[in-house]
Design an enzyme around this catalytic site. Structure first.
Site, mmCIF file in Angstrom:
data_model
loop_
_atom_site.group_PDB
_atom_site.id
_atom_site.type_symbol
_atom_site.label_atom_id
_atom_site.label_comp_id
_atom_site.label_asym_id
_atom_site.label_seq_id
_atom_site.Cartn_x
_atom_site.Cartn_y
_atom_site.Cartn_z
ATOM 1 N N SER A 130 29.841 40.817 24.646
ATOM 2 C CA SER A 130 30.756 41.718 25.357
ATOM 3 C C SER A 130 30.694 43.127 24.810
ATOM 4 C CB SER A 130 32.200 41.267 25.215
ATOM 5 O OG SER A 130 32.343 39.980 24.817
ATOM 6 N N HIS A 151 25.288 40.685 30.768
ATOM 7 C CA HIS A 151 26.709 40.499 30.478
ATOM 8 C C HIS A 151 27.487 40.092 31.733
ATOM 9 C CE1 HIS A 151 30.817 42.368 29.340
ATOM 10 N NE2 HIS A 151 30.759 41.123 28.946
ATOM 11 N N GLU A 163 26.514 43.141 34.065
ATOM 12 C CA GLU A 163 25.959 44.362 33.459
ATOM 13 C C GLU A 163 24.605 44.019 32.830
ATOM 14 O OE1 GLU A 163 29.587 47.119 31.932
ATOM 15 O OE2 GLU A 163 29.315 45.285 30.790
ATOM 16 N N ASN A 201 33.937 46.760 29.512
ATOM 17 C CA ASN A 201 34.840 46.558 28.375
ATOM 18 C C ASN A 201 35.224 47.861 27.686
ATOM 19 O OD1 ASN A 201 35.121 43.827 28.744
ATOM 20 N ND2 ASN A 201 33.372 43.304 27.454
HETATM 21 N N1 3HC Z 1 35.337 28.792 39.162
HETATM 22 C C1 3HC Z 1 35.228 28.824 40.507
HETATM 23 N N2 3HC Z 1 36.147 29.405 41.304
HETATM 24 C C2 3HC Z 1 37.231 29.955 40.715
HETATM 25 C C3 3HC Z 1 37.412 29.953 39.314
HETATM 26 C C4 3HC Z 1 36.403 29.354 38.537
HETATM 27 N N3 3HC Z 1 36.457 29.324 37.171
HETATM 28 N N4 3HC Z 1 38.573 30.577 39.027
HETATM 29 C C5 3HC Z 1 39.110 30.963 40.199
HETATM 30 N N5 3HC Z 1 38.294 30.601 41.224
HETATM 31 C C6 3HC Z 1 38.414 30.914 42.637
HETATM 32 C C7 3HC Z 1 39.492 30.184 43.365
HETATM 33 O O1 3HC Z 1 39.024 28.969 43.900
HETATM 34 C C8 3HC Z 1 39.873 31.150 44.466
HETATM 35 O O2 3HC Z 1 38.956 31.083 45.576
HETATM 36 P P1 3HC Z 1 39.353 31.688 47.036
HETATM 37 O O3 3HC Z 1 39.511 33.168 46.859
HETATM 38 O O4 3HC Z 1 38.180 31.323 47.871
HETATM 39 O O5 3HC Z 1 40.631 31.024 47.416
HETATM 40 C C9 3HC Z 1 39.653 32.488 43.827
HETATM 41 O O6 3HC Z 1 38.795 32.289 42.714
HETATM 42 C C10 3HC Z 1 40.950 33.061 43.392
HETATM 43 O O7 3HC Z 1 41.540 32.133 42.489
HETATM 44 P P2 3HC Z 1 43.067 31.704 42.487
HETATM 45 O O8 3HC Z 1 43.616 31.720 43.887
HETATM 46 O O9 3HC Z 1 43.233 30.461 41.676
HETATM 47 O O10 3HC Z 1 43.755 32.793 41.633
HETATM 48 P P3 3HC Z 1 43.857 34.315 41.858
HETATM 49 O O11 3HC Z 1 43.909 34.716 43.285
HETATM 50 O O12 3HC Z 1 44.975 34.690 40.968
HETATM 51 O O13 3HC Z 1 42.505 34.915 41.272
HETATM 52 C C11 3HC Z 1 41.124 35.667 39.530
HETATM 53 C C12 3HC Z 1 42.004 34.542 40.037
HETATM 54 C C13 3HC Z 1 39.874 35.775 40.386
HETATM 55 C C14 3HC Z 1 40.738 35.261 38.116
HETATM 56 C C15 3HC Z 1 41.902 37.021 39.589
HETATM 57 O O14 3HC Z 1 43.164 36.881 39.006
HETATM 58 C C16 3HC Z 1 41.170 38.155 38.925
HETATM 59 O O15 3HC Z 1 40.272 38.756 39.486
HETATM 60 N N6 3HC Z 1 41.579 38.485 37.668
HETATM 61 C C17 3HC Z 1 40.940 39.546 36.885
HETATM 62 C C18 3HC Z 1 39.702 38.994 36.245
HETATM 63 C C19 3HC Z 1 38.984 40.023 35.425
HETATM 64 O O16 3HC Z 1 39.387 41.162 35.279
HETATM 65 N N7 3HC Z 1 37.871 39.586 34.841
HETATM 66 C C20 3HC Z 1 37.066 40.441 33.991
HETATM 67 C C21 3HC Z 1 37.503 40.234 32.596
HETATM 68 S S1 3HC Z 1 36.503 41.187 31.484
HETATM 69 C C22 3HC Z 1 35.205 40.199 31.161
HETATM 70 O O17 3HC Z 1 35.087 39.098 31.649
HETATM 71 C C23 3HC Z 1 34.213 40.709 30.191
HETATM 72 C C24 3HC Z 1 34.196 39.894 28.949
HETATM 73 O O18 3HC Z 1 33.152 40.397 28.134
HETATM 74 C C25 3HC Z 1 35.475 39.957 28.151
#
Ligand code: 3HC
Length: 302
Positions: A130, A151, A163, A201
């Site tokens: 990350s 990434h 990325e 990040n």
């Molecule tokens: N696998 C497959 N599908 C998944 C899943 C997984 N692990 N997690 C969620 N989903 C799917 C759901 O089935 C749902 O599908 P749909 O849109 O077709 O109905 C969709 O994703 C949305 O899920 P939920 O309805 O359960 O929940 P939310 O609407 O609250 O969305 C989320 C969940 C997509 C995680 C949303 O809250 C989000 O975008 N959060 C921000 C995530 C983010 O910022 N990520 C980046 C973090 S930084 C990073 O990763 C870098 C690292 O280096 C730290």
């Protein structure tokens, strides 16, 4: 299949992918790579961890079947393409290995040392780090020109972006192969220069750290801060909820890399983040962080 020219003539076909580390990023990477038709060897230190990762992958694939994103057949085929390995030796014939272990440089270096000893010379090594310098990680391998940062974002099956980060020595063939591979996964690419925490990040983590300072200074409680950013800035998750989702240990590591790498006090990790990590309250994965997940629904811990 992705063709990688070697020495300008020979081509290596990327068919078999090794993924090292079966935590939330590693199992998500194995999931999308298998779904895209590649054979995957998922490696971790214990069979128990691998068993739990396979159950998570199956659960997430089933969720995609239920949402009609993939067919039941695709779920079965993807699962069949993933094999588990508790020894790194089983990755010997992989064409591309993606390291997705814990965000600790010494752990990654040890993995690269071990994998270089068994991997064929033309194979590519990628890190899903990350924040850590790709150039520095590459220098600890026997093939810096065939080393690259790939990434992924969490949750990997859902987030569109990957990325790509070239180290100083990464050659064009490796970069082109990585681009083709990521495109085959159906993801979009943002190319980042090799500076601490890259693009996502570098921007996201100081925002999360600031949210923790906002909590630390008593400007708002957990509920108010997350509600403010969800409803006031249309973020899908509040910053504290997102911190728990990423893992507070990972958040702290990224802030430390920014602080040390850019030597600017604006990246100072919030003492409250340090305290949560010291308590072992790492977020969802340990069932406690800024929220307590042990009951029916998450309850703020402050
Ligand atoms: N696998 C497959 N599908 C998944 C899943 C997984 N692990 N997690 C969620 N989903 C799917 C759901 O089935 C749902 O599908 P749909 O849109 O077709 O109905 C969709 O994703 C949305 O899920 P939920 O309805 O359960 O929940 P939310 O609407 O609250 O969305 C989320 C969940 C997509 C995680 C949303 O809250 C989000 O975008 N959060 C921000 C995530 C983010 O910022 N990520 C980046 C973090 S930084 C990073 O990763 C870098 C690292 O280096 C730290």
């Amino acid at each position: 299949m992705c063709a990688v020219p070697v020495d300008g003539n020979m081509a290596v076909m990327i068919k078999k992918i090794g993924v090292i580390g079966s935590g939330q990023m590693g199992n998500g990477i194995a999931h999308v790579v298998a779904l895209a038709g590649f054979n995957v060897v998922l490696n971790d230190v214990s069979l128990d961890r691998l068993k739990s990762a396979m159950a998570t992958i199956n659960g997430n694939l089933s969720r995609q079947v239920a949402k009609k994103i993939i067919t039941e057949d695709a779920r079965k085929q993807a699962l069949d393409r993933i094999s588990s390995a508790d020894s790194i030796d089983e990755l010997a014939d992989c064409d591309l290995v993606i390291e997705s272990a814990v965000e600790k440089e010494e752990v990654k270096r040890k993995i690269f040392h071990d994998i270089c000893a068994v991997l064929k010379p033309e194979a590519i090594i990628a890190s899903n780090t990350s924040s850590i310098s790709i150039t520095r990680l590459a220098a600890s391998t026997d093939r810096p020109e065939r080393f690259i940062g790939i990434h992924f974002m969490n949750p990997v099956p859902v987030m569109e972006l990957v990325e790509l980060i070239r180290g100083i020595a990464t050659d064009d063939a490796t970069f082109d192969a990585a681009k083709e591979f990521v495109t085959r996964l159906g993801k979009q690419i943002a190319v980042s220069e090799d500076f601490p925490a890259f693009i996502v990040n570098r921007i996201l983590l100081p925002m999360i750290n600031e949210a923790i300072y906002t909590l630390y200074e008593g400007v708002g409680n957990v509920e108010a801060i997350d509600k403010a950013m969800k409803l006031g800035a249309h973020h899908p998750m509040g910053p504290l909820e997102l911190a728990d989702f990423i893992g507070l240990d990972t958040c702290l590591s990224i802030m430390q890399v920014l602080h040390e790498g850019l030597a600017d006090s604006k990246y100072r990790p919030c003492p409250l983040l340090v305290k949560y990590v010291e308590a072992g309250w790492l977020g969802r994965k340990t069932h406690r962080g800024f929220y307590d997940y042990r009951g029916d629904k998450p309850v703020p811990t402050r």
